[in-house]
Design a protein around this motif. Structure first.
Motif, PDB file in Angstrom:
ATOM      1  N   SER A 119       0.839  -1.186   0.000  1.00  0.00           N
ATOM      2  CA  SER A 119       0.000   0.000   0.000  1.00  0.00           C
ATOM      3  C   SER A 119       0.888   1.256   0.000  1.00  0.00           C
ATOM      4  N   PRO A 120       0.469   2.333  -0.695  1.00  0.00           N
ATOM      5  CA  PRO A 120       1.265   3.573  -0.701  1.00  0.00           C
ATOM      6  C   PRO A 120       1.504   4.130   0.699  1.00  0.00           C
ATOM      7  N   ARG A 121       0.644   3.782   1.643  1.00  0.00           N
ATOM      8  CA  ARG A 121       0.780   4.308   3.014  1.00  0.00           C
ATOM      9  C   ARG A 121       1.771   3.506   3.841  1.00  0.00           C
ATOM     10  N   ARG A 122       2.230   2.384   3.303  1.00  0.00           N
ATOM     11  CA  ARG A 122       3.079   1.495   4.098  1.00  0.00           C
ATOM     12  C   ARG A 122       4.557   1.789   3.898  1.00  0.00           C
ATOM     13  N   SER A 123       5.299   1.804   4.997  1.00  0.00           N
ATOM     14  CA  SER A 123       6.743   2.002   4.931  1.00  0.00           C
ATOM     15  C   SER A 123       7.419   0.748   4.390  1.00  0.00           C
ATOM     16  N   ARG A 124       8.429   0.927   3.553  1.00  0.00           N
ATOM     17  CA  ARG A 124       9.162  -0.210   3.003  1.00  0.00           C
ATOM     18  C   ARG A 124      10.106  -0.829   4.037  1.00  0.00           C
ATOM     19  N   GLU A 125      10.274  -0.192   5.164  1.00  0.00           N
ATOM     20  CA  GLU A 125      11.152  -0.729   6.211  1.00  0.00           C
ATOM     21  C   GLU A 125      10.370  -1.430   7.315  1.00  0.00           C
ATOM     22  N   ALA A 126       9.055  -1.279   7.295  1.00  0.00           N
ATOM     23  CA  ALA A 126       8.249  -1.879   8.364  1.00  0.00           C
ATOM     24  C   ALA A 126       8.119  -3.385   8.156  1.00  0.00           C
ATOM     25  N   PRO A 127       8.412  -4.187   9.176  1.00  0.00           N
ATOM     26  CA  PRO A 127       8.292  -5.652   9.036  1.00  0.00           C
ATOM     27  C   PRO A 127       6.844  -6.106   9.057  1.00  0.00           C
ATOM     28  N   PRO A 161      11.392 -20.303  10.757  1.00  0.00           N
ATOM     29  CA  PRO A 161       9.988 -20.510  11.142  1.00  0.00           C
ATOM     30  C   PRO A 161       9.049 -19.753  10.211  1.00  0.00           C
ATOM     31  N   ILE A 162       7.915 -20.356   9.908  1.00  0.00           N
ATOM     32  CA  ILE A 162       6.978 -19.750   8.981  1.00  0.00           C
ATOM     33  C   ILE A 162       6.308 -18.507   9.559  1.00  0.00           C
ATOM     34  N   THR A 163       6.492 -18.299  10.858  1.00  0.00           N
ATOM     35  CA  THR A 163       5.945 -17.111  11.513  1.00  0.00           C
ATOM     36  C   THR A 163       6.932 -15.945  11.523  1.00  0.00           C
ATOM     37  N   GLN A 164       8.121 -16.139  10.961  1.00  0.00           N
ATOM     38  CA  GLN A 164       9.158 -15.108  10.973  1.00  0.00           C
ATOM     39  C   GLN A 164       8.696 -13.870  10.202  1.00  0.00           C
ATOM     40  N   ALA A 165       8.982 -12.697  10.731  1.00  0.00           N
ATOM     41  CA  ALA A 165       8.612 -11.439  10.065  1.00  0.00           C
ATOM     42  C   ALA A 165       9.495 -11.196   8.843  1.00  0.00           C
ATOM     43  N   LEU A 166       8.945 -10.474   7.852  1.00  0.00           N
ATOM     44  CA  LEU A 166       9.697 -10.107   6.649  1.00  0.00           C
ATOM     45  C   LEU A 166       9.510  -8.630   6.356  1.00  0.00           C
TER      46      LEU A 166
END
Length: 220
Positions: A119-127, A161-166
């Motif tokens: 989304s345009p409102r989302r930071s590209r650094e936010a996990p 782990p499949i729950t790991q943040a990206l």
């Protein structure tokens, strides 16, 4: 119509129906306080009608849904709040023999944060932390099998782990380990959201009676 549009419509239908049910119950309560039998009867009838129509639509859409198997290498997308995660099978192989002639299989599942869907409102650094997932392997015998984290640890292969943040553009691989009976090979992997509210969404893969969308597993 895009999958995002269908998801939005499904959510709106669920919320709208929930609102009507609450309104019907509120009128029923009001009727009880006033001792107004006709109001109580009419509000209960309307509430039951709304619930029945929604339930019939939910079950009907699910019953006509087919089992889908995505081709080898294809990605299955999941819509998060303001972006998408993609999953694909990166490989599968028999790693060892188990007791009773069973075979231990390692399936590698790749998770990718598609940066093009932000989304345009989302930071590209936010996990992003993925929603809870439900995983099951479908064998060539048609049965469903659950993975064994203990066996994955015993293999000693790198596994995230499949729950790991990206973060946008990042990816990782999760090793899923299954024990299958003699002669049985993996044929498909079910991965879907494991959130109860999805059971009430019309057309959602996890809704009541809905058939799954599987990732094809080509065993090496």
């Amino acid at each position: 119509m895009t999958s995002n549009t269908l998801t939005v419509l499904s959510v709106l239908a669920m919320l709208g129906t929930g609102g009507l049910l609450l309104l019907g119950l509120a009128f029923t309560g009001w009727g009880l306080l006033l001792g107004h039998r006709l109001l109580i009867r009419r509000s209960l009838q309307a509430t039951a009608l709304v619930a029945g129509l929604y339930g019939a639509t939910l079950a009907g859409v699910s019953l006509v849904s087919p089992v889908r198997v995505l081709p080898p290498g294809a990605e299955k997308y999941f819509c998060e709040l303001d972006c998408h995660l993609a999953y694909r099978i990166a490989g599968a192989e028999a790693v060892r023999s188990a007791e009773g002639g069973n075979t231990t299989w390692a399936v590698k599942l790749q998770t990718r944060f598609d940066e093009r869907t932000i989304s345009p409102r989302r930071s590209r650094e936010a996990p992003l932390w993925p929603n809870p997932r439900r995983l099951a392997l479908v064998g060539s015998d048609g049965r469903w099998y659950t993975d064994s984290p203990e066996l994955t640890l015993a293999l000693g292969e790198p596994s995230t782990p499949i729950t790991q943040a990206l973060r946008p553009g990042e990816s990782y691989t999760t090793v899923l380990t299954y024990v299958l009976p003699p002669g049985v090979r993996p044929s498909g992997l079910e991965i879907c959201e494991d959130i109860f509210v999805n059971r009430l969404m019309i057309g959602h893969e996890r809704s009541l009676l809905h058939r799954p969308v599987l990732l094809a597993v080509v065993a090496g």
